[in-house]
Write an enzyme that holds these catalytic residues in place. Structure first.
Site, PDB file in Angstrom:
ATOM      1  N   ASP A 185     -12.606 -40.007  -0.233  1.00 44.17           N
ATOM      2  CA  ASP A 185     -12.929 -39.968   1.071  1.00 44.17           C
ATOM      3  C   ASP A 185     -14.580 -40.230   1.310  1.00 44.17           C
ATOM      4  O   ASP A 185     -15.244 -39.908   0.669  1.00 44.17           O
ATOM      5  CB  ASP A 185     -13.098 -38.453   1.456  1.00 44.17           C
ATOM      6  CG  ASP A 185     -13.358 -37.830   2.826  1.00 44.17           C
ATOM      7  OD1 ASP A 185     -12.143 -37.979   3.741  1.00 44.17           O
ATOM      8  OD2 ASP A 185     -14.290 -37.992   3.442  1.00 44.17           O
ATOM      9  N   ASN A 193     -19.902 -43.391  12.492  1.00 43.10           N
ATOM     10  CA  ASN A 193     -19.516 -43.834  14.087  1.00 43.10           C
ATOM     11  C   ASN A 193     -20.490 -43.541  14.968  1.00 43.10           C
ATOM     12  O   ASN A 193     -20.713 -44.346  16.164  1.00 43.10           O
ATOM     13  CB  ASN A 193     -18.386 -43.181  14.144  1.00 43.10           C
ATOM     14  CG  ASN A 193     -16.795 -43.869  13.463  1.00 43.10           C
ATOM     15  OD1 ASN A 193     -16.953 -45.219  13.310  1.00 43.10           O
ATOM     16  ND2 ASN A 193     -15.859 -42.850  13.040  1.00 43.10           N
ATOM     17  N   HIS A 198     -18.130 -47.515  16.617  1.00 45.32           N
ATOM     18  CA  HIS A 198     -16.725 -47.163  16.048  1.00 45.32           C
ATOM     19  C   HIS A 198     -16.705 -48.798  15.132  1.00 45.32           C
ATOM     20  O   HIS A 198     -15.950 -48.602  14.151  1.00 45.32           O
ATOM     21  CB  HIS A 198     -15.755 -47.187  17.086  1.00 45.32           C
ATOM     22  CG  HIS A 198     -14.437 -46.532  16.469  1.00 45.32           C
ATOM     23  ND1 HIS A 198     -14.166 -45.052  16.316  1.00 45.32           N
ATOM     24  CD2 HIS A 198     -13.204 -46.967  16.168  1.00 45.32           C
ATOM     25  CE1 HIS A 198     -13.294 -44.869  15.828  1.00 45.32           C
ATOM     26  NE2 HIS A 198     -12.543 -45.932  15.937  1.00 45.32           N
ATOM     27  N   ASP A 202     -15.510 -49.236  11.341  1.00 50.43           N
ATOM     28  CA  ASP A 202     -14.278 -50.077  11.100  1.00 50.43           C
ATOM     29  C   ASP A 202     -14.856 -51.043   9.822  1.00 50.43           C
ATOM     30  O   ASP A 202     -14.242 -51.277   8.906  1.00 50.43           O
ATOM     31  CB  ASP A 202     -13.761 -50.805  11.982  1.00 50.43           C
ATOM     32  CG  ASP A 202     -12.927 -50.019  12.850  1.00 50.43           C
ATOM     33  OD1 ASP A 202     -12.989 -48.796  12.663  1.00 50.43           O
ATOM     34  OD2 ASP A 202     -12.326 -50.590  13.971  1.00 50.43           O
ATOM     35  N   GLU A 228     -10.498 -41.815   6.983  1.00 53.51           N
ATOM     36  CA  GLU A 228     -11.621 -42.230   6.119  1.00 53.51           C
ATOM     37  C   GLU A 228     -11.246 -41.859   4.907  1.00 53.51           C
ATOM     38  O   GLU A 228     -12.137 -41.804   3.971  1.00 53.51           O
ATOM     39  CB  GLU A 228     -12.838 -42.077   6.522  1.00 53.51           C
ATOM     40  CG  GLU A 228     -13.271 -40.597   7.456  1.00 53.51           C
ATOM     41  CD  GLU A 228     -12.905 -39.442   6.718  1.00 53.51           C
ATOM     42  OE1 GLU A 228     -11.792 -38.943   6.808  1.00 53.51           O
ATOM     43  OE2 GLU A 228     -14.073 -38.767   6.241  1.00 53.51           O
TER      44      GLU A 228
END
Ligand SMILES: Nc1nc2c(ncn2[C@@H]2O[C@H](COP(=O)(O)OP(=O)(O)OP(=O)(O)O)[C@@H](O)[C@H]2O)c(=O)[nH]1
Length: 308
Positions: A185, A193, A198, A202, A228
């Site tokens: 994680d 973000n 965002h 990504d 994530e």
């Protein structure tokens, strides 16, 4: 001195290959089979599968009736395919395959003896038998991959993960081999973000997935598990070896450079690892990895925790 490695480009549509492809080279009597016969037999055989591994395995076996080889390797980056057959040899001939302008991979023939011109001609002629079987196999793979892959990162999606995990558990039991999983994680990903948008988030997800895949031999075992979060299946891997892989992944993802809005940002990951217990279900294995991940987060992040 001439280098033992030679590289060529093969365009399946080129006039040269078409000319070579129709048995213009005379068959040698002392050889076990003629070029024309072998081409005919191979064309039929290679059509019987949509599995790149099987097609190339057959190709490697059959081609040796005419040209002795020690190894064959094939790489097609776009499909995440890297296949090896046989042992390695000092001399190699490489071919870049393409069809209607589309790249269809790199094929390398190896052996300890030099390839003469006649043998190279035969190899090039026999390569044309691969065109349609490999094109169909790559199209089929692309279609199945799109159903089972996460489009953002190219990692397997949850459906693929569930199917693969159950299959790996069954295999592990049948062959009495260990099986471990790593749940990975990204730390404080929300901040990426929030601070950079965002799109930057990504990009980081893509970069992390690429970094994980680059560290692993079998890239088909990496799955995007949640937003994530990634899951890595380590077949035939016990607790200690899995801990080493987990630590390697942690270090590799940390040492990558990540940019957001042109600004270098630091990214770390936390991992939880569990190893299959006798009679354990997939759910329980996942739950234990998740609990270990929770411990890694609680103890300060950027670390690996092992399930008890
Ligand atoms: N950019 C992007 N963000 C995603 C995607 N999927 C999930 N997220 C975000 O991932 C973040 C996950 O945040 P949290 O679960 O709070 O965890 P975290 O900030 O990583 O903190 P810790 O895990 O506790 O270290 C949320 O902000 C989600 O919106 C995605 O596909 N793209």
């Amino acid at each position: 001195m001439k280098s033992p490695s030679q590289t060529h480009a093969i365009d399946f549509d080129s006039a040269k290959l078409q000319r070579l492809g129709f048995g213009q080279l005379p068959a040698l009597i002392e050889r076990p089979t003629s070029l024309a016969q072998l081409r005919q037999q191979m064309s039929l055989q290679l059509q019987t599968s949509l599995e790149p591994q099987r097609i190339l395995g057959l190709f490697f076996r059959e081609i040796q009736r005419l040209v002795p080889l020690d190894a064959l390797s094939y790489v097609h980056q776009a499909s995440d395919l890297r296949l090896e057959f046989g042992a390695r040899g000092h001399h190699s001939v490489s071919y870049t395959l393409s069809h209607e302008g589309e790249h269809m991979g790199e094929l390398v023939f190896r052996r300890n003896q030099r390839f003469n011109d006649k043998e190279q001609g035969d190899l090039e002629s026999l390569l044309s038998c691969l065109l349609y079987p490999m094109r169909n196999a790559l199209l089929y793979r692309a279609a199945t991959q799109s159903a089972l892959r996460d489009p953002l990162t190219g990692a397997g999606n949850r459906v693929a993960m569930e199917q693969t995990l159950q299959r790996e558990i069954d295999m592990s039991r049948r062959h009495a081999q260990p099986l471990s999983i790593l749940m990975l994680d990204i730390d404080h990903f929300k901040r990426v973000n929030d601070d950079h948008g965002h799109g930057a988030g990504d990009e980081v997800l893509r970069a992390i997935a690429a970094s994980i895949k680059a560290q692993l031999r079998n890239v088909d075992m990496v799955f995007r598990y949640g937003g994530e979060e990634f899951l890595i299946l380590l077949s035939n891997t016990g607790r200690e070896a899995a801990a080493m892989v987990g630590e390697r992944l942690r270090q590799a993802t940390q040492s990558e450079e990540y940019f957001a809005d042109g600004q270098l940002i630091e990214i770390t990951v936390s991992l939880g690892c569990s190893t299959l217990l006798p009679g354990e279900s997939a759910d329980s294995l996942l739950r234990r990895a998740d609990s270990a991940l929770y411990v890694a987060k609680r103890e300060g992040r950027n670390r690996l925790a092992m399930a008890g």
